[in-house]
Design an enzyme around this catalytic site. Sequence first.
Site, PDB file in Angstrom:
ATOM      1  N   ASP A  67       4.258  33.666 -33.929  1.00 30.09           N
ATOM      2  CA  ASP A  67       5.033  33.917 -35.073  1.00 30.09           C
ATOM      3  C   ASP A  67       6.416  34.117 -34.661  1.00 30.09           C
ATOM      4  O   ASP A  67       6.764  34.429 -33.474  1.00 30.09           O
ATOM      5  CB  ASP A  67       4.355  35.060 -35.803  1.00 30.09           C
ATOM      6  CG  ASP A  67       4.010  36.236 -34.878  1.00 30.09           C
ATOM      7  OD1 ASP A  67       4.158  36.244 -33.957  1.00 30.09           O
ATOM      8  OD2 ASP A  67       3.102  36.969 -35.468  1.00 30.09           O
ATOM      9  N   ASP A 136      -2.884  47.318 -39.978  1.00 27.88           N
ATOM     10  CA  ASP A 136      -3.390  46.766 -41.119  1.00 27.88           C
ATOM     11  C   ASP A 136      -4.451  45.564 -41.037  1.00 27.88           C
ATOM     12  O   ASP A 136      -5.063  45.084 -42.075  1.00 27.88           O
ATOM     13  CB  ASP A 136      -2.465  46.638 -42.214  1.00 27.88           C
ATOM     14  CG  ASP A 136      -1.516  45.457 -41.757  1.00 27.88           C
ATOM     15  OD1 ASP A 136      -1.934  44.659 -40.743  1.00 27.88           O
ATOM     16  OD2 ASP A 136      -0.678  44.769 -42.386  1.00 27.88           O
ATOM     17  N   HIS A 138      -3.965  42.841 -39.511  1.00 30.13           N
ATOM     18  CA  HIS A 138      -3.449  41.510 -39.283  1.00 30.13           C
ATOM     19  C   HIS A 138      -3.490  40.828 -37.923  1.00 30.13           C
ATOM     20  O   HIS A 138      -3.673  41.648 -36.975  1.00 30.13           O
ATOM     21  CB  HIS A 138      -1.878  41.402 -39.761  1.00 30.13           C
ATOM     22  CG  HIS A 138      -0.907  41.983 -38.957  1.00 30.13           C
ATOM     23  ND1 HIS A 138      -0.034  42.869 -39.621  1.00 30.13           N
ATOM     24  CD2 HIS A 138      -0.569  41.981 -37.452  1.00 30.13           C
ATOM     25  CE1 HIS A 138       0.780  43.377 -38.340  1.00 30.13           C
ATOM     26  NE2 HIS A 138       0.519  42.781 -37.276  1.00 30.13           N
ATOM     27  N   GLU A 143      -1.157  38.828 -43.039  1.00 34.11           N
ATOM     28  CA  GLU A 143      -1.149  40.333 -43.505  1.00 34.11           C
ATOM     29  C   GLU A 143      -2.755  40.137 -44.644  1.00 34.11           C
ATOM     30  O   GLU A 143      -2.973  39.048 -44.921  1.00 34.11           O
ATOM     31  CB  GLU A 143      -0.134  40.704 -44.554  1.00 34.11           C
ATOM     32  CG  GLU A 143       1.177  40.662 -43.776  1.00 34.11           C
ATOM     33  CD  GLU A 143       1.104  42.058 -42.481  1.00 34.11           C
ATOM     34  OE1 GLU A 143       0.265  42.563 -42.572  1.00 34.11           O
ATOM     35  OE2 GLU A 143       2.267  42.321 -42.436  1.00 34.11           O
TER      36      GLU A 143
HETATM   37  C1  F6R Z   1       2.784  39.406 -32.528  1.00 33.59           C
HETATM   38  C2  F6R Z   1       1.689  39.457 -33.532  1.00 33.59           C
HETATM   39  C3  F6R Z   1       1.256  40.813 -34.293  1.00 33.59           C
HETATM   40  C4  F6R Z   1       0.914  41.759 -33.150  1.00 33.59           C
HETATM   41  C5  F6R Z   1       0.300  42.986 -33.763  1.00 33.59           C
HETATM   42  C6  F6R Z   1       0.189  44.360 -32.838  1.00 33.59           C
HETATM   43  O1  F6R Z   1       3.151  38.113 -31.949  1.00 33.59           O
HETATM   44  O2  F6R Z   1       1.269  38.411 -33.955  1.00 33.59           O
HETATM   45  O3  F6R Z   1       0.023  40.443 -34.998  1.00 33.59           O
HETATM   46  O4  F6R Z   1      -0.030  41.307 -32.172  1.00 33.59           O
HETATM   47  O5  F6R Z   1       1.418  43.506 -35.035  1.00 33.59           O
HETATM   48  O6  F6R Z   1       1.488  44.513 -32.355  1.00 33.59           O
HETATM   49  P1  F6R Z   1       1.506  45.459 -31.266  1.00 33.59           P
HETATM   50  O7  F6R Z   1       1.060  44.830 -30.047  1.00 33.59           O
HETATM   51  O8  F6R Z   1       2.884  46.095 -31.223  1.00 33.59           O
HETATM   52  O9  F6R Z   1       0.694  46.774 -31.644  1.00 33.59           O
END
Ligand code: F6R
Length: 244
Positions: A67, A136, A138, A143
């Site tokens: 992403d 959450d 995701h 989301e």
């Molecule tokens: C990042 C991504 C997100 C993160 C998720 C957890 O490329 O796709 O889904 O993996 O938000 O983020 P952290 O590792 O910062 O807790």
Amino acid sequence: MKVYKVKDYETMSQKAAAFLAAKMILKPDALLGLATGSTPIGTYKRLVEMYQTNDLDFSGIRTVNLDEYRGLPSSSPNSYHYFMKENLFSKVNILPENTHILDGSNPDTESVCQEYEDKIEKLGPIEVQLLGLGHDGHIAFNEPGDEFADRTHCVWLNEQTIQANKRFFAKEQDVPRQAYTMGIGTIMKARSILMLVSGSQKAEILKKVLEGPVTPKVPGSILRFHPDVTIFADEAALGCGQTG
Ligand code: F6R
């Protein structure tokens, strides 16, 4: 789904790097699906160390990232382009033309997403897709919602995600409200998936992913339908008990 309990963030990172390294050694031109965020930083650090000691070669490796924020140029220190350069790409012998990330600076959603899907189709399949888990539920920036989005698309970030990600920005207003992300269908097409989860603040959502209903309200729960998923989760994220 194989769930491995590991002691802490360090151990998780070590094992994740070893897992990815094994894939790279077996398939030196593998297409890797990569993630950003706090979770994989330790893994990338370990991979860089393996490269520095001549134990790993990135010269044939190709990558696609999950992403990118919409509206940020790749030069922005908050972009995922920048993150990947800082944490991995500039430190190993990967060819820049072999790294692919959604173009957040292009506002033409339709063409950005279609081109990315076409690219993955052409380069793929993804050998292993690395994933973190959002607070959450995701995965990538898919989301919680009423349905699983299939292909690469543009999303509005949830308030909870904006709150979680504001730590990377000078102020909350700077966090982009939109992102381009691979879809759930795109992710599920990967040959294998490696999910990393660390910290007690992820314990509740991880339990839902592992044991709750498979539902778009907890996007990570869809992984239970994938035939080859490995999860390295630390003790804090698992609470107590679950090992694999
Ligand atoms: C990042 C991504 C997100 C993160 C998720 C957890 O490329 O796709 O889904 O993996 O938000 O983020 P952290 O590792 O910062 O807790």
